[in-house]
Enzyme design. Sequence first.
Site, PDB file in Angstrom:
ATOM      1  N   SER A 135       0.841  -1.199   0.000  1.00 15.06           N
ATOM      2  CA  SER A 135       0.000   0.000   0.000  1.00 15.06           C
ATOM      3  C   SER A 135       0.880   1.254   0.000  1.00 15.06           C
ATOM      4  O   SER A 135       1.659   1.433  -0.928  1.00 15.06           O
ATOM      5  CB  SER A 135      -0.956  -0.072   1.192  1.00 15.06           C
ATOM      6  N   HIS A 177      -4.201  -0.387  -4.329  1.00 11.65           N
ATOM      7  CA  HIS A 177      -5.663  -0.519  -4.157  1.00 11.65           C
ATOM      8  C   HIS A 177      -6.343  -0.163  -5.484  1.00 11.65           C
ATOM      9  O   HIS A 177      -7.349   0.550  -5.513  1.00 11.65           O
ATOM     10  CB  HIS A 177      -6.195   0.414  -3.054  1.00 11.65           C
ATOM     11  N   GLU A 204      -5.574  -4.944  -4.765  1.00 11.14           N
ATOM     12  CA  GLU A 204      -5.326  -5.476  -3.420  1.00 11.14           C
ATOM     13  C   GLU A 204      -4.975  -6.965  -3.503  1.00 11.14           C
ATOM     14  O   GLU A 204      -5.348  -7.652  -4.445  1.00 11.14           O
ATOM     15  CB  GLU A 204      -6.553  -5.241  -2.534  1.00 11.14           C
TER      16      GLU A 204
END
Lengths: 279, 279
Positions: A135, A177, A204
């Site tokens: 992330s 994401h 993800e």
Amino acid sequence: MPSKPVNGEQRGWIIPIGGAEDKDTNPRILARFVELSGGGDADIVVIPTASRLKDSGLNYQALFRGMGVERVDVMDFDTRRDCQEPGRIQRLSEASGIFLTGGNQLRLSTILGGTDVARTLRLCNARGVTVAGTSAGAGFLSEHMIAFGKEGSSPRASSVRLAPGLGLTNRFVIDQHFRQRDRLGRLTAALAYNPFAIGIGLDEDTAAFISPDDTLEVEGSGAVTVVDAHDLQFSSMAHADEDDPVCMLGLGVHILIAGATFNLHTRRASAGRLATRKT
Amino acid sequence: MPSKPVNGEQRGWIIPIGGAEDKDTNPRILARFVELSGGGDADIVVIPTASRLKDSGLNYQALFRGMGVERVDVMDFDTRRDCQEPGRIQRLSEASGIFLTGGNQLRLSTILGGTDVARTLRLCNARGVTVAGTSAGAGFLSEHMIAFGKEGSSPRASSVRLAPGLGLTNRFVIDQHFRQRDRLGRLTAALAYNPFAIGIGLDEDTAAFISPDDTLEVEGSGAVTVVDAHDLQFSSMAHADEDDPVCMLGLGVHILIAGATFNLHTRRASAGRLATRKT
């Protein structure tokens, strides 16, 4: 800029992960990170600086220990002063695998940027150490980092703000994401500023394992969207007002799933082992 | 399949609109539709079948009248029986411009499909009549229509369900509210089934004006995303389970804004008048 590999040594793997990687049922991404860091003999350092949650680092420590790694330390660089302590830098430089957690990528760039920690991360990677980030930790790995952005799939000049990142490479710009937060527009806008870089959009539970020779291979349950603006015919970015949509003609897009590869030098995608799968 | 043009006559314009087109401040899309239908001398038929709102048709009638068109009729085909009435078919066949409102595209395909209305729409377009549709009305225009789909930008086998549409052309598959509803994945999945068609993703207040010679020109405030799978190197669609991401290597993508064009025959994008804009 990335550090030069030390005489003859190969650069280490670079592993941006799209966030929310599986930690229970099928933690194939984390397991492969461990394997590439030396398996049971790995020496892993987890850097949870991006996160404000106290247990981010400890959770990964427990996970990696559960995978049989004996030496796993959490190093929470919380201030720029922390990043200049020789004892900590020494510990960091012993790692065979380094993992940056998720959180806010601006915490990473504002706290680590320009410090000995950032320099050590580049030096470690240059001499073969595996560096992974999930992330925010993934977004930070490259020279050009997406700091902020708007969602929605058509690019606008205002879709994205870039900031300097860690700089393990400048070949790509990462967005994470990807499917879950509709980020094609902001990634494409980032390329519109300067089409030299390759856009890598990570879903993800999906990672791009980038080998020392710059071949990207996908692992995980989602897709990696590669946007290649190399043959861009036309872009209106230079004339666009903040909220204007941007015209971009001639983008190449590859949607890769686990097993497919993309060579960051030749810019060629390959179905890899998918192509030989039995029907 | 589209009707063959009658000896020497040119097919009419086909104008899919992404929905939510400006009706007040700068109704450039609707104004251009009127102009291509004959301006003040146009004879416009509005078909609000997609909508369950009673005043959809009347609103467009008032708008087109406000633009100086004297003859504007609303024809609400509400049942399949309505679609076989000779008087209505006669009226429809007199139109110089036909406009399909938004709503639910399955109302259009289930009520109009296979009736004299559908046949008349194809015949009218083949002999030069302009046919426009917004939102659901846009999706319905082509031979292959997106009936349902999931949002999110990586394609999965389950992202999209196709159904037969009106069939003015089979060259493209339309998706609308494109940027606003994150539909790249479902449009790409539609192409993965059979890459012959060109994907056209229309943002809101944005239209693709497709000329009789199949050049698409963009009008409106957003972007039109053209996805060209012609040079697709590899697709995993045939092996993918319902919720698997689909691997697609070698997609071409063009993001067009007002003034840019795409030739549906040669598959070449052009910046059109944008390329000569003063800096």
